[in-house]
Scaffold this motif. Sequence first.
Motif, mmCIF file in Angstrom:
data_model
loop_
_atom_site.group_PDB
_atom_site.id
_atom_site.type_symbol
_atom_site.label_atom_id
_atom_site.label_comp_id
_atom_site.label_asym_id
_atom_site.label_seq_id
_atom_site.Cartn_x
_atom_site.Cartn_y
_atom_site.Cartn_z
ATOM 1 N N ALA A 264 9.973 -5.772 -2.659
ATOM 2 C CA ALA A 264 10.692 -6.927 -2.103
ATOM 3 C C ALA A 264 10.095 -7.336 -0.758
ATOM 4 N N HIS A 265 9.705 -6.361 0.061
ATOM 5 C CA HIS A 265 9.193 -6.672 1.400
ATOM 6 C C HIS A 265 7.769 -7.208 1.365
ATOM 7 N N TYR A 266 6.920 -6.651 0.506
ATOM 8 C CA TYR A 266 5.494 -6.971 0.541
ATOM 9 C C TYR A 266 5.025 -7.918 -0.562
ATOM 10 N N ARG A 267 5.900 -8.285 -1.477
ATOM 11 C CA ARG A 267 5.418 -9.024 -2.648
ATOM 12 C C ARG A 267 4.764 -10.353 -2.288
ATOM 13 N N ALA A 268 5.301 -11.071 -1.304
ATOM 14 C CA ALA A 268 4.695 -12.354 -0.942
ATOM 15 C C ALA A 268 3.270 -12.165 -0.444
ATOM 16 N N GLU A 269 3.009 -11.087 0.250
ATOM 17 C CA GLU A 269 1.674 -10.808 0.777
ATOM 18 C C GLU A 269 0.785 -10.137 -0.257
ATOM 19 N N LEU A 270 1.351 -9.225 -1.024
ATOM 20 C CA LEU A 270 0.579 -8.495 -2.028
ATOM 21 C C LEU A 270 0.344 -9.324 -3.287
ATOM 22 N N GLY A 271 1.322 -10.129 -3.651
ATOM 23 C CA GLY A 271 1.193 -10.981 -4.825
ATOM 24 C C GLY A 271 1.591 -10.329 -6.129
ATOM 25 N N GLU A 272 2.115 -9.108 -6.075
ATOM 26 C CA GLU A 272 2.509 -8.378 -7.270
ATOM 27 C C GLU A 272 3.377 -7.196 -6.840
ATOM 28 N N PRO A 273 4.075 -6.562 -7.779
ATOM 29 C CA PRO A 273 4.924 -5.424 -7.408
ATOM 30 C C PRO A 273 4.143 -4.117 -7.322
ATOM 31 N N PHE A 274 4.729 -3.158 -6.612
ATOM 32 C CA PHE A 274 4.282 -1.776 -6.715
ATOM 33 C C PHE A 274 4.784 -1.225 -8.052
ATOM 34 N N ARG A 275 3.930 -0.492 -8.767
ATOM 35 C CA ARG A 275 4.286 -0.078 -10.127
ATOM 36 C C ARG A 275 4.201 1.427 -10.372
ATOM 37 N N THR A 276 3.267 2.114 -9.728
ATOM 38 C CA THR A 276 3.064 3.534 -10.023
ATOM 39 C C THR A 276 3.406 4.386 -8.801
ATOM 40 N N ALA A 277 3.519 5.688 -9.037
ATOM 41 C CA ALA A 277 3.765 6.629 -7.942
ATOM 42 C C ALA A 277 2.950 7.889 -8.195
ATOM 43 N N GLY A 278 2.067 8.213 -7.267
ATOM 44 C CA GLY A 278 1.315 9.453 -7.321
ATOM 45 C C GLY A 278 1.848 10.409 -6.272
ATOM 46 N N LEU A 279 2.168 11.634 -6.670
ATOM 47 C CA LEU A 279 2.737 12.617 -5.754
ATOM 48 C C LEU A 279 1.735 13.736 -5.496
ATOM 49 N N CYS A 280 1.586 14.115 -4.226
ATOM 50 C CA CYS A 280 0.745 15.236 -3.823
ATOM 51 C C CYS A 280 1.589 16.226 -3.038
ATOM 52 N N TYR A 281 1.451 17.498 -3.352
ATOM 53 C CA TYR A 281 2.201 18.563 -2.710
ATOM 54 C C TYR A 281 1.220 19.412 -1.903
ATOM 55 N N TYR A 282 1.298 19.292 -0.576
ATOM 56 C CA TYR A 282 0.485 20.095 0.332
ATOM 57 C C TYR A 282 1.321 21.312 0.727
ATOM 58 N N ARG A 283 0.989 22.468 0.183
ATOM 59 C CA ARG A 283 1.846 23.643 0.322
ATOM 60 C C ARG A 283 1.762 24.284 1.702
ATOM 61 N N THR B 149 -12.834 -3.541 -5.390
ATOM 62 C CA THR B 149 -13.307 -4.926 -5.270
ATOM 63 C C THR B 149 -12.282 -5.861 -4.641
ATOM 64 N N ASP B 150 -10.999 -5.543 -4.739
ATOM 65 C CA ASP B 150 -9.946 -6.469 -4.315
ATOM 66 C C ASP B 150 -9.137 -5.897 -3.162
ATOM 67 N N ASP B 151 -8.615 -6.797 -2.337
ATOM 68 C CA ASP B 151 -7.622 -6.384 -1.351
ATOM 69 C C ASP B 151 -6.363 -5.911 -2.075
ATOM 70 N N THR B 152 -5.750 -4.868 -1.572
ATOM 71 C CA THR B 152 -4.564 -4.330 -2.223
ATOM 72 C C THR B 152 -3.747 -3.560 -1.190
ATOM 73 N N MET B 153 -2.726 -2.856 -1.636
ATOM 74 C CA MET B 153 -1.909 -2.033 -0.748
ATOM 75 C C MET B 153 -1.624 -0.689 -1.408
ATOM 76 N N VAL B 154 -1.553 0.329 -0.566
ATOM 77 C CA VAL B 154 -1.084 1.657 -0.961
ATOM 78 C C VAL B 154 -0.042 2.065 0.071
ATOM 79 N N ALA B 155 1.183 2.292 -0.379
ATOM 80 C CA ALA B 155 2.279 2.659 0.515
ATOM 81 C C ALA B 155 2.568 4.148 0.363
ATOM 82 N N ILE B 156 2.514 4.893 1.459
ATOM 83 C CA ILE B 156 2.683 6.343 1.432
ATOM 84 C C ILE B 156 3.978 6.714 2.140
ATOM 85 N N LEU B 157 4.884 7.324 1.397
ATOM 86 C CA LEU B 157 6.111 7.880 1.950
ATOM 87 C C LEU B 157 5.944 9.389 2.024
#
Length: 209
Positions: free
Chosen positions: A99-118, A136-144
């Motif tokens: 909802a926050h980034y769609r106007a700038e990104l042009g599409e929704p976030f769809r996947t979630a990759g999880l990494c566990y640093y022990r 090749t394209d501008d995009t976004m990766v959001a890390i929580l």
Amino acid sequence: MTHALQGSLFDAAGPTELGPLRDVRRTVLGDGAWIDLLPGWLTGADAVFERLATGVPWRAERRRMYDRTVDVPRLLCFYGEDDPLPDPVLAEARSALTAHYRAELGEPFRTAGLCYYRDGRDSVAWHGDTIGRGSTDDTMVAILSVGAPRALLLRPRGGSGGTLRHTVGHGDLLVMGGSCQRTWEHAVPKTTKPVGPRISIQFRPRGVR
């Protein structure tokens, strides 16, 4: 699998909820790249860490590195766009980011990759998310980030120029956007300092890995 998280005093008693994304602060990196940072976006993040640490089907991977096969120094789990996410707050976070980034990104976030640093021995080397359209394209990766804080480093691709350091954990959000995956690299380095476990949740659009 065991984990020992030293919880945040500011997070221990709070409910699990997301704050407003209007408070993100952007840093322009150059060459069309930028990052947004919002410390403490998710309150109650320590409880989310505990649920993910015990509830996600983590897997260890091995990868070919030059002339030998080595262990990937972290545990992994990937959720495709049709997979239910392992905690309701992750679905809420993905929707809020869209909802926050769609106007700038042009599409929704769809996947979630999880990494566990022990612990401090787990890491990820310098890289950009350039498998797929990120090359090749501008995009976004959001890390929580949930769990103990760890350093996340950024530098211009090729290693020239200075290195930026952000310490993320306990519900912090960091978003890499524009050309960042092509023109910059990021890493979570190993450390000999005593650090607790951290889980990184990376939300991406379709076709970006």
